[in-house]
Scaffold this active site. Structure first.
Site, PDB file in Angstrom:
ATOM      1  N   GLU A  40      -1.011 -10.229 -12.363  1.00 60.43           N
ATOM      2  CA  GLU A  40      -2.170  -9.692 -13.097  1.00 60.43           C
ATOM      3  C   GLU A  40      -3.028 -10.791 -13.715  1.00 60.43           C
ATOM      4  O   GLU A  40      -4.256 -10.678 -13.762  1.00 60.43           O
ATOM      5  CB  GLU A  40      -1.704  -8.731 -14.201  1.00 60.43           C
ATOM      6  CG  GLU A  40      -1.262  -7.367 -13.698  1.00 60.43           C
ATOM      7  CD  GLU A  40       0.195  -7.310 -13.259  1.00 60.43           C
ATOM      8  OE1 GLU A  40       0.798  -8.382 -13.044  1.00 60.43           O
ATOM      9  OE2 GLU A  40       0.743  -6.199 -13.131  1.00 60.43           O
ATOM     10  N   GLU A  90       6.404  -3.379 -11.776  1.00 58.92           N
ATOM     11  CA  GLU A  90       6.619  -2.702 -13.071  1.00 58.92           C
ATOM     12  C   GLU A  90       7.354  -1.376 -12.857  1.00 58.92           C
ATOM     13  O   GLU A  90       8.232  -0.998 -13.632  1.00 58.92           O
ATOM     14  CB  GLU A  90       5.281  -2.478 -13.771  1.00 58.92           C
ATOM     15  CG  GLU A  90       4.666  -3.796 -14.226  1.00 58.92           C
ATOM     16  CD  GLU A  90       3.331  -3.608 -14.906  1.00 58.92           C
ATOM     17  OE1 GLU A  90       2.395  -3.143 -14.230  1.00 58.92           O
ATOM     18  OE2 GLU A  90       3.226  -3.908 -16.094  1.00 58.92           O
TER      19      GLU A  90
HETATM   20  C1  LIG Z   1      -7.481  -0.011 -21.437  1.00 59.64           C
HETATM   21  C2  LIG Z   1      -6.045  -0.218 -21.172  1.00 59.64           C
HETATM   22  C3  LIG Z   1      -5.670   0.290 -19.840  1.00 59.64           C
HETATM   23  C4  LIG Z   1      -4.205   0.128 -19.650  1.00 59.64           C
HETATM   24  C5  LIG Z   1      -3.825   0.647 -18.318  1.00 59.64           C
HETATM   25  C6  LIG Z   1      -2.516   0.095 -17.962  1.00 59.64           C
HETATM   26  C7  LIG Z   1      -2.001   0.726 -16.747  1.00 59.64           C
HETATM   27  C8  LIG Z   1      -1.592  -0.326 -15.807  1.00 59.64           C
HETATM   28  C9  LIG Z   1      -1.161   0.299 -14.554  1.00 59.64           C
HETATM   29  C10 LIG Z   1      -1.110  -0.348 -13.419  1.00 59.64           C
HETATM   30  C11 LIG Z   1      -1.525  -1.728 -13.327  1.00 59.64           C
HETATM   31  C12 LIG Z   1      -1.227  -2.434 -12.261  1.00 59.64           C
HETATM   32  C13 LIG Z   1      -1.666  -3.844 -12.198  1.00 59.64           C
HETATM   33  C14 LIG Z   1      -1.677  -4.347 -10.803  1.00 59.64           C
HETATM   34  O1  LIG Z   1      -0.979  -3.891  -9.973  1.00 59.64           O
HETATM   35  S1  LIG Z   1      -2.748  -5.616 -10.533  1.00 59.64           S
HETATM   36  C15 LIG Z   1      -2.692  -5.831  -8.777  1.00 59.64           C
HETATM   37  C16 LIG Z   1      -1.550  -6.674  -8.454  1.00 59.64           C
HETATM   38  N1  LIG Z   1      -1.559  -6.985  -7.051  1.00 59.64           N
HETATM   39  C17 LIG Z   1      -2.081  -8.084  -6.599  1.00 59.64           C
HETATM   40  O2  LIG Z   1      -2.647  -8.867  -7.307  1.00 59.64           O
HETATM   41  C18 LIG Z   1      -1.907  -8.315  -5.132  1.00 59.64           C
HETATM   42  C19 LIG Z   1      -3.148  -8.812  -4.529  1.00 59.64           C
HETATM   43  N2  LIG Z   1      -2.929  -9.062  -3.125  1.00 59.64           N
HETATM   44  C20 LIG Z   1      -2.454 -10.235  -2.666  1.00 59.64           C
HETATM   45  O3  LIG Z   1      -2.130 -11.137  -3.391  1.00 59.64           O
HETATM   46  C21 LIG Z   1      -2.357 -10.368  -1.178  1.00 59.64           C
HETATM   47  O4  LIG Z   1      -3.177  -9.414  -0.606  1.00 59.64           O
HETATM   48  C22 LIG Z   1      -0.927 -10.265  -0.657  1.00 59.64           C
HETATM   49  C23 LIG Z   1      -0.260  -8.997  -1.172  1.00 59.64           C
HETATM   50  C24 LIG Z   1      -0.116 -11.485  -1.061  1.00 59.64           C
HETATM   51  C25 LIG Z   1      -0.980 -10.188   0.895  1.00 59.64           C
HETATM   52  O5  LIG Z   1      -1.649 -11.304   1.383  1.00 59.64           O
HETATM   53  P1  LIG Z   1      -2.153 -11.313   2.905  1.00 59.64           P
HETATM   54  O6  LIG Z   1      -1.070 -10.834   3.769  1.00 59.64           O
HETATM   55  O7  LIG Z   1      -2.731 -12.676   3.131  1.00 59.64           O
HETATM   56  O8  LIG Z   1      -3.280 -10.217   2.997  1.00 59.64           O
HETATM   57  P2  LIG Z   1      -4.735 -10.212   2.333  1.00 59.64           P
HETATM   58  O9  LIG Z   1      -4.729 -10.856   1.027  1.00 59.64           O
HETATM   59  O10 LIG Z   1      -5.712 -10.707   3.343  1.00 59.64           O
HETATM   60  O11 LIG Z   1      -4.934  -8.649   2.088  1.00 59.64           O
HETATM   61  C26 LIG Z   1      -5.130  -7.727   3.158  1.00 59.64           C
HETATM   62  C27 LIG Z   1      -6.170  -6.737   2.738  1.00 59.64           C
HETATM   63  O12 LIG Z   1      -5.657  -5.989   1.625  1.00 59.64           O
HETATM   64  C28 LIG Z   1      -6.562  -6.042   0.525  1.00 59.64           C
HETATM   65  N3  LIG Z   1      -5.761  -6.012  -0.708  1.00 59.64           N
HETATM   66  C29 LIG Z   1      -4.618  -6.660  -0.932  1.00 59.64           C
HETATM   67  N4  LIG Z   1      -4.152  -6.357  -2.145  1.00 59.64           N
HETATM   68  C30 LIG Z   1      -5.031  -5.502  -2.692  1.00 59.64           C
HETATM   69  C31 LIG Z   1      -5.096  -4.828  -3.946  1.00 59.64           C
HETATM   70  N5  LIG Z   1      -4.138  -4.961  -4.862  1.00 59.64           N
HETATM   71  N6  LIG Z   1      -6.147  -4.011  -4.177  1.00 59.64           N
HETATM   72  C32 LIG Z   1      -7.126  -3.849  -3.238  1.00 59.64           C
HETATM   73  N7  LIG Z   1      -7.103  -4.463  -2.030  1.00 59.64           N
HETATM   74  C33 LIG Z   1      -6.071  -5.283  -1.765  1.00 59.64           C
HETATM   75  C34 LIG Z   1      -7.281  -7.370   0.728  1.00 59.64           C
HETATM   76  O13 LIG Z   1      -8.516  -7.363   0.055  1.00 59.64           O
HETATM   77  C35 LIG Z   1      -7.439  -7.392   2.229  1.00 59.64           C
HETATM   78  O14 LIG Z   1      -8.487  -6.525   2.542  1.00 59.64           O
HETATM   79  P3  LIG Z   1      -9.617  -6.974   3.542  1.00 59.64           P
HETATM   80  O15 LIG Z   1      -8.946  -7.295   4.812  1.00 59.64           O
HETATM   81  O16 LIG Z   1     -10.539  -5.821   3.596  1.00 59.64           O
HETATM   82  O17 LIG Z   1     -10.244  -8.175   2.930  1.00 59.64           O
END
Ligand SMILES: CCCCCCCC/C=C\C=C\CC(=O)SCCNC(=O)CCNC(=O)[C@H](O)C(C)(C)COP(=O)(O)OP(=O)(O)OC[C@H]1O[C@@H](n2cnc3c(N)ncnc32)[C@H](O)[C@@H]1OP(=O)(O)O
Length: 695
Positions: free
Chosen positions: A98, A78
């Site tokens: 999302e 975004e």
């Molecule tokens: C009331 C009205 C309110 C309005 C407010 C509006 C304002 C909006 C503003 C911002 C909004 C933003 C929305 C978003 O950004 S939603 C998040 C979008 N991101 C994702 O969904 C990505 C999620 N992650 C993945 O899909 C994967 O991690 C990937 C990036 C593909 C990488 O995969 P891979 O290499 O296999 O690694 P892992 O999945 O094992 O991840 C490694 C560790 O990182 C942690 N992780 C990954 N992404 C996140 C995240 N987004 N948040 C927190 N943690 C994350 C994951 O848990 C692993 O951690 P651990 O090893 O401890 O398990």
């Protein structure tokens, strides 16, 4: 610039350090390359101040170029959409995932993306949440250039080349959505119909369509208001909480541990270069396909020539269909076949997938132990038999584990990896890693009848039968379960998979007996209440879809459309009369409470017995293997959402009404968790450890 390093007018993901980098996140409140920190979602309703920041970037008078490396997901993309240009490294992945977290892109993503790439393409990305490669992003028009070199350098060069050009035409918020071919209303109606059908009660996909519709029909500022309103309803919904819990649960289950102290981080897997599959029935075929698709050379052994010939054709077709869908070459060269078990002599790992017959499996494990390399891992795809008994047939019982796949094995995401008392940590680590390479959500579970999934299912199935005895119909039970979010109720699933499957197991367990007697003792087996209804249908040749009738009727053998069956209704009436059962009105709430709480209660027993390491393991098993609606997190998360005191109170209530049904007796772990103040599900593992240590 929060979360991004400002190189004059270049926005590039900042290199993060330590824990934050490990998590792929930046250290402040603005989303990093992987998007917002999902853990922070519960803390605030306002979210990071991203929207004004993106507006300021877009409104700026200097050209802003986003340099995208790694992942640009969610808020990360975004932010890039607020820039005037986007340059991506060829290995970058972009997306608005999302929806998979129960949300919608609410920092202008739902409004900018359709304006940039058109409504149909934006709908596809936003509703599915899929990630695209840099090449696809270029083709769709999301990025302006793809580079194989240093992305920031390429972006600087690009910025210099466009410096001084007018920016008005680069501000996406000022665009109108490109016109669609055909009628816009009809397009949205069609999409909404499909989404509602597929979503089965999930609210985020529906809100995503509504937000994109706002982009297509309203001026940008009003579209943003609509985006915010829709997000507000999603943000605090139970569904968003469940999906975010599930995101971390999936990752938590890969960090397995066993009660004996073996752990994922202390056990190195053995290398697996070649795999054998024994038995080419439905399961064996699916497993062989999944292995070949994951790049493993597979030798498949089937001793029955006719079955082998059919299987070769079927496996090739499955591989070709899969390859066509994915746009890759079919890995036919990975497959070889034999009717001789000697063909497995050089493999590193075997997966046995013959009939559920202990005698037959034991014989095969003896043969495998004699034929295979001494250090080969021997795995069984049994869904309920004792893995330890099979291990005892081999020279190296520590190299035996269960790999329980779910049908169809090349489609279903779940793999239960079953360790027996003698399985070595290395064997477990190897099977877990193989599952991961096959794209499965692999969950390590202990060895007990039914392991985790089928053991819990037994309690659920039993309640469904009892409800029929007490006055319900298959339609009533199924519609309550489908309304809850299962794609099919229990009785439809049972007709689809064949009633004879459960009948065979019940006969082997000494539960299904020939002949029917009357009176209450006819419904007591092995000292507890039993319903012979399924057995009675099987005795009449009603095996479900394959015979044209089961709990429903299907018009003809192999028919797929279930319709209520008047014969079945009269049969149930006669059965109740014969057994002196007075039918009563049963409401959908009771169906849900009886079926789901009995299943959850067994889940607590499984945690108490240490068969599953934590609630996340059980929840992943149910979401990825048993059709539990993803947006409800899984049975244990659901119990926590309902409230453990309420689950306990309802189980006590039903157990008082049915004292001959031990599955309804609340398990002591549930009682103790309630007594200790019902901690949130994320804290159960700790609480269970503490409770165990106090015993
Ligand atoms: C009331 C009205 C309110 C309005 C407010 C509006 C304002 C909006 C503003 C911002 C909004 C933003 C929305 C978003 O950004 S939603 C998040 C979008 N991101 C994702 O969904 C990505 C999620 N992650 C993945 O899909 C994967 O991690 C990937 C990036 C593909 C990488 O995969 P891979 O290499 O296999 O690694 P892992 O999945 O094992 O991840 C490694 C560790 O990182 C942690 N992780 C990954 N992404 C996140 C995240 N987004 N948040 C927190 N943690 C994350 C994951 O848990 C692993 O951690 P651990 O090893 O401890 O398990």
């Amino acid at each position: 610039m929060g979360g991004f390093c400002g190189n004059k007018n270049i926005l590039a993901p900042k290199k993060c350090s330590g824990e934050a980098r490990h998590r792929g996140l930046t250290q402040n409140s603005a989303p990093g390359p992987k998007g917002a920190d999902i853990k922070e979602f519960g803390d605030s309703e306002s979210g990071p101040p991203l929207i004004p920041m993106i507006h300021a970037i877009e409104a700026g008078n200097k050209p802003m170029v986003a340099a995208i490396e790694g992942f640009a997901l969610g808020g990360g993309l975004e932010l890039a959409l607020g820039c005037h240009y986007r340059i991506a490294h060829s290995k970058a992945r972009l997306g608005l995932p999302e929806v998979t977290l129960g949300l919608l892109p609410a920092a202008g993503g739902s409004q900018r993306l359709p304006r940039l790439i058109g409504v149909p393409a934006a709908l596809d990305l936003i509703i599915t949440g899929r990630h695209v490669t840099a090449a696809e992003a270029l083709q769709l028009g999301i990025v302006d250039q793809v580079t194989d070199h240093h992305t920031v350098d390429a972006a600087v060069k690009f910025a210099l080349s466009v410096a001084g050009r007018p920016l008005d035409a680069r501000r996406i918020s000022s665009y109108s959505c490109p016109p669609v071919s055909g009628d816009l209303d009809a397009l949205f109606e069609e999409v909404m119909r499909k989404v509602r059908r597929g979503a089965r009660g999930a609210i985020a996909p529906v809100a995503c369509v509504q937000a994109v519709r706002a982009a297509a029909t309203l001026p940008y500022a009003r579209g943003m208001e609509r985006e915010r309103e829709l997000m507000a309803t999603l943000f605090t919904s139970g569904q968003a909480r469940a999906l975010q819990y599930s995101f971390f649960a999936q990752r938590a289950v890969s960090r397995w541990s066993t009660p004996s102290g073996a752990r994922w981080d202390a056990s190195a897997p053995k290398p697996v270069r070649k795999v054998a599959v024994i038995g080419l029935g439905t399961m064996g075929r699916g497993i062989a396909v999944a292995l070949a698709q994951a790049g493993f050379p597979v030798v498949s052994v089937e001793t029955q020539e006719k079955q082998l010939t059919e299987a070769k054709r079927a496996v090739s077709q499955m591989l070709e269909r899969g390859a066509k869908r994915r746009g890759v070459a079919a890995p036919l060269d990975k497959m070889s076949y034999s009717s001789n078990i000697q063909a497995v002599a050089d493999v590193d790992l075997v997966i046995e997938a013959v009939f559920e017959d202990m005698g037959l499996k034991k014989k095969i494990f003896q043969q495998l132990s004699a034929v295979c390399k001494p250090d080969a891992l021997l795995c069984t795809n049994t869904s309920s038999l004792d893995v330890d008994q099979l291990a005892s047939q081999t020279r190296n019982p520590e190299l035996v584990v269960g790999m329980h796949f779910f049908a169809p094995a090349h489609v279903m995401k779940l793999l239960e990896v079953v360790y027996g008392p003698r399985s070595s940590p290395q064997a477990l680590a190897t099977a877990m890693q193989l599952g991961k390479k096959m794209g499965k959500v692999s969950v390590a579970v202990g060895n007990c009848p039914g392991f985790v999934g089928n053991r819990m299912l037994k309690a659920y199935v039993e309640q469904a039968f009892f409800l029929l005895e007490e006055g319900a119909t298959p339609e009533l039970v199924d519609s309550a379960l489908e309304e809850f979010g299962f794609s099919m109720g229990f009785f439809k699933v049972s007709d689809l998979s064949g009633l004879d499957v459960g009948w065979k197991v019940r006969k082997e367990d000494g539960l299904a007996l020939p002949g029917v007697s009357t009176g209450p003792s006819a419904r007591i087996r092995q000292g507890r209440r039993y319903s012979p209804l399924g057995d009675l249908l099987c005795q009449r040749g009603r095996f479900g879809q394959k015979t044209g009738s089961g709990w429903y009727q299907y018009g003809k053998p192999g028919g797929r459309v279930a319709t209520p069956d008047p014969w079945l209704h009269s049969f149930l009436e006669e059965y109740r009369a014969q057994h002196g059962l007075v039918p009563r009105r049963i409401d959908p709430q009771e169906v849900l409470e009886r079926c789901l709480y009995a299943l959850i209660n067994e889940g607590f027993r499984i945690l108490e017995d240490g068969i599953a390491a934590g609630p996340e393991d059980i929840d992943c098993i149910y979401v990825f293997g048993y059709g539990w609606p993803h947006y409800r997190g899984g049975p244990m998360f659901y119990a926590a959402m309902v409230g453990l005191p309420k689950v306990l109170e309802r189980l006590e209530h039903y157990y008082r009404a049915h004292p001959d049904v031990p599955d309804l007796q609340p398990c002591s772990l549930l009682r103790r968790l309630v007594a200790s103040g019902s901690p949130p599900v994320q804290k159960w593992k700790e609480a269970i450890k503490k409770l165990h240590s106090q015993l």
